[in-house]
Design an enzyme around this catalytic site. Structure first.
Site, short mmCIF file in Angstrom:
data_model
loop_
_atom_site.label_atom_id
_atom_site.label_comp_id
_atom_site.label_asym_id
_atom_site.label_seq_id
_atom_site.Cartn_x
_atom_site.Cartn_y
_atom_site.Cartn_z
N ALA A 140 0.85 -1.19 0.00
CA ALA A 140 0.00 0.00 0.00
C ALA A 140 0.88 1.24 0.00
CB ALA A 140 -0.89 -0.01 1.23
N GLY A 170 0.64 -5.09 1.56
CA GLY A 170 -0.54 -5.26 0.72
C GLY A 170 -0.22 -5.91 -0.62
N GLU A 228 -0.42 -9.45 0.04
CA GLU A 228 -1.85 -9.79 0.17
C GLU A 228 -2.51 -9.89 -1.20
OE1 GLU A 228 -2.43 -6.58 3.04
OE2 GLU A 228 -3.29 -8.05 4.41
N GLU A 276 3.79 -4.99 7.58
CA GLU A 276 3.02 -3.88 8.19
C GLU A 276 3.49 -3.54 9.61
OE1 GLU A 276 1.76 -6.42 6.55
OE2 GLU A 276 0.26 -5.72 5.11
N1 COA Z 1 4.47 3.35 -0.28
C1 COA Z 1 4.81 4.50 -0.85
N2 COA Z 1 6.01 4.73 -1.40
C2 COA Z 1 6.90 3.70 -1.38
C3 COA Z 1 6.60 2.46 -0.79
C4 COA Z 1 5.31 2.31 -0.22
N3 COA Z 1 4.90 1.15 0.31
N4 COA Z 1 7.67 1.65 -0.90
C5 COA Z 1 8.60 2.36 -1.55
N5 COA Z 1 8.14 3.61 -1.83
C6 COA Z 1 8.85 4.69 -2.53
C7 COA Z 1 9.87 5.35 -1.64
O1 COA Z 1 9.26 6.31 -0.82
C8 COA Z 1 10.79 5.94 -2.69
O2 COA Z 1 10.21 7.11 -3.20
P1 COA Z 1 11.08 8.49 -3.31
O3 COA Z 1 12.19 8.13 -4.27
O4 COA Z 1 10.12 9.48 -3.84
O5 COA Z 1 11.57 8.76 -1.92
C9 COA Z 1 10.77 4.91 -3.80
O6 COA Z 1 9.57 4.16 -3.61
C10 COA Z 1 11.94 3.95 -3.77
O7 COA Z 1 11.99 3.36 -2.49
P2 COA Z 1 13.33 3.23 -1.63
O8 COA Z 1 12.95 2.99 -0.21
O9 COA Z 1 14.22 4.39 -1.92
O10 COA Z 1 13.95 1.92 -2.31
P3 COA Z 1 14.93 0.85 -1.62
O11 COA Z 1 15.30 -0.07 -2.74
O12 COA Z 1 15.98 1.51 -0.85
O13 COA Z 1 14.01 0.07 -0.57
C11 COA Z 1 12.05 -1.17 0.14
C12 COA Z 1 12.96 -0.74 -1.02
C13 COA Z 1 10.87 -1.89 -0.51
C14 COA Z 1 12.79 -2.11 1.07
C15 COA Z 1 11.57 0.07 0.93
O14 COA Z 1 11.10 1.02 0.02
C16 COA Z 1 10.44 -0.26 1.88
O15 COA Z 1 10.68 -0.81 2.96
N6 COA Z 1 9.19 0.09 1.50
C17 COA Z 1 8.03 -0.16 2.32
C18 COA Z 1 7.60 -1.61 2.19
C19 COA Z 1 6.48 -1.90 3.14
O16 COA Z 1 6.65 -2.00 4.34
N7 COA Z 1 5.27 -2.08 2.59
C20 COA Z 1 4.11 -2.41 3.35
C21 COA Z 1 3.31 -1.19 3.58
S1 COA Z 1 1.97 -1.47 4.70
#
Ligand code: COA
Length: 259
Positions: A66, A110, A113, A133
C-alpha cells in the site's frame, strides 16, 4: 479503457496487467487500486481473455505494498468507508477467471496480500516477500490474517507477520507462499507457459474448477464437498464434456466451445 497507474496488454488468450509506478516501487495508491478493480472487472467480462496475469513494472518490484504516504492523516472513518466500498482483494476474489501473480521483485505488505488473493504465484529467484506492516506500527488489513495461515500454516504466518521480516524466493517456496520459483530471465516465459496451458482447456471447466477449489477456503468440508458435487453435475451437463469425452474416444484434440 484508459488507465494512469496500470498497463493492460493482451498476449494471445491472456491479459497482462502491470502495476505501473516503478519509481515508487509500484506502491498501491488509491487510484492504482481503483484502476486495478476496474481492469479486473473489464477483463473478467471479456470473452477473448481466458487468463489474467498480474505483475509490476521495472526490474525491482512486484509491489512494495500500500502507498504508505496515503496512511498519513487517514482517519478511521475514512478507512472504514474504503472497506464498505469493497477492496481490491474482494475484487480479485470475485474474479472468475484464473489470475496468476508473476512476482518479479519486492512483494511486501498489501502487495503480498494481493499475490495471495491470486490463484497461482510464480516468483523470480530475485523476489523478496514479507508481511511487513508491523514495521510501521500497524497490522495487515488486506486479508493476510486469513490467507497467509491457509497458505503457510499458522506458525509460519505468525512468524512472518509478527517479525515483519522479509524472506527470499527459495524460503517462500519452501513454506508454500509461492508455487514456483524460476530464474529471473525465465519468469515471463514460464508464467505465460502456465497461462497458455490453462487457456488451452475448456474455459467453462476452468471456471468451475476454480470456483470449487477456492470454496475450500471458506466452506466446512461437508458443504465444500456438496458444492463440488453441484459444480461437477453442472460440468456433466456441458457441451464441452460431450466434446471432451468424444475427442478422447476418437483419439483427437478436443475443440472447446466453453459452454
Ligand atoms: N508506499 C509509498 N512509497 C513507497 C513504498 C510504499 N509502500 N515503498 C517504496 N516507496 C517509494 C519510496 O518512498 C521511494 O520514493 P522516493 O524516491 O520518492 O523517496 C521509492 O519508492 C523507492 O523506495 P526506496 O525505499 O528508496 O527503495 P529501496 O530499494 O531503498 O528500498 C524497500 C525498497 C521496498 C525495502 C523500501 O522502500 C520499503 O521498505 N518500503 C516499504 C515496504 C512496506 O513496508 N510495505 C508495506 C506497507 S503497509
Amino acid at each position: 479503457m484508459n488507465y494512469e497507474t496500470i498497463l493492460v496488454a493482451h498476449r494471445g488468450p491472456s491479459a497482462l496487467i502491470t502495476l505501473n509506478r516503478p519509481d515508487k516501487l509500484n506502491a498501491m495508491s488509491t487510484m492504482l487500486k481503483a484502476e486495478l478493480i476496474r481492469a479486473l472487472h473489464d477483463l473478467d467480462n471479456r470473452e477473448d481473455v481466458r487468463v489474467i496475469v498480474l505483475t509490476g513494472a521495472g526490474d525491482k518490484a512486484f509491489t512494495a505494498g500500500a502507498d504508505i504516504h496515503e496512511f498519513q492523516g487517514r482517519t478511521s472513518i475514512e478507512q472504514w468507508h474504503m472497506y464498505e466500498h469493497g477492496t481490491l482483494y474482494d475484487a480479485v476474489d470475485r474474479t472468475t477467471k484464473p489470475i496468476l501473480a508473476m512476482i518479479n521483485g519486492y512483494c511486501f505488505g498489501g502487495g503480498l496480500e494481493l499475490a495471495m488473493a491470486c490463484d497461482i504465484r510464480i516468483a523470480s529467484e530475485r523476489a523478496t516477500l514479507g508481511q511487513t506492516e508491523i514495521n510501521i506500527g500497524i497490522i495487515p488489513g488486506g486479508g493476510a490474517s486469513q490467507r497467509l495461515p491457509r497458505l503457510v500454516g499458522l506458525g509460519n504466518a505468525l512468524k512472518l507477520t509478527l517479525t515483519g521480516d522479509r524472506i527470499d524466493a527459495a524460503e517462500a517456496l519452501r513454506v508454500g507462499l509461492v508455487d514456483e520459483v524460476v530464474p529471473h530471465a525465465r519468469l515471463e516465459g514460464r508464467t505465460f507457459e502456465v497461462a497458455d496451458r490453462i487457456a488451452s482447456r475448456s474455459a467453462l471447466a476452468v471456471r468451475l474448477a476454480k470456483a470449487a477449489l477456492r470454496s475450500s477456503a471458506r466452506l466446512p468440508l461437508d458443504q465444500g464437498l456438496r458444492y463440488e458435487q453441484s459444480l461437477f453435475t453442472l460440468a456433466m451437463a456441458s457441451e464441452d464434456k460431450e466434446e471432451g469425452v468424444r475427442a478422447f474416444l476418437e483419439k483427437r484434440e478436443p475443440r472447446w466451445k466453453d459452454r
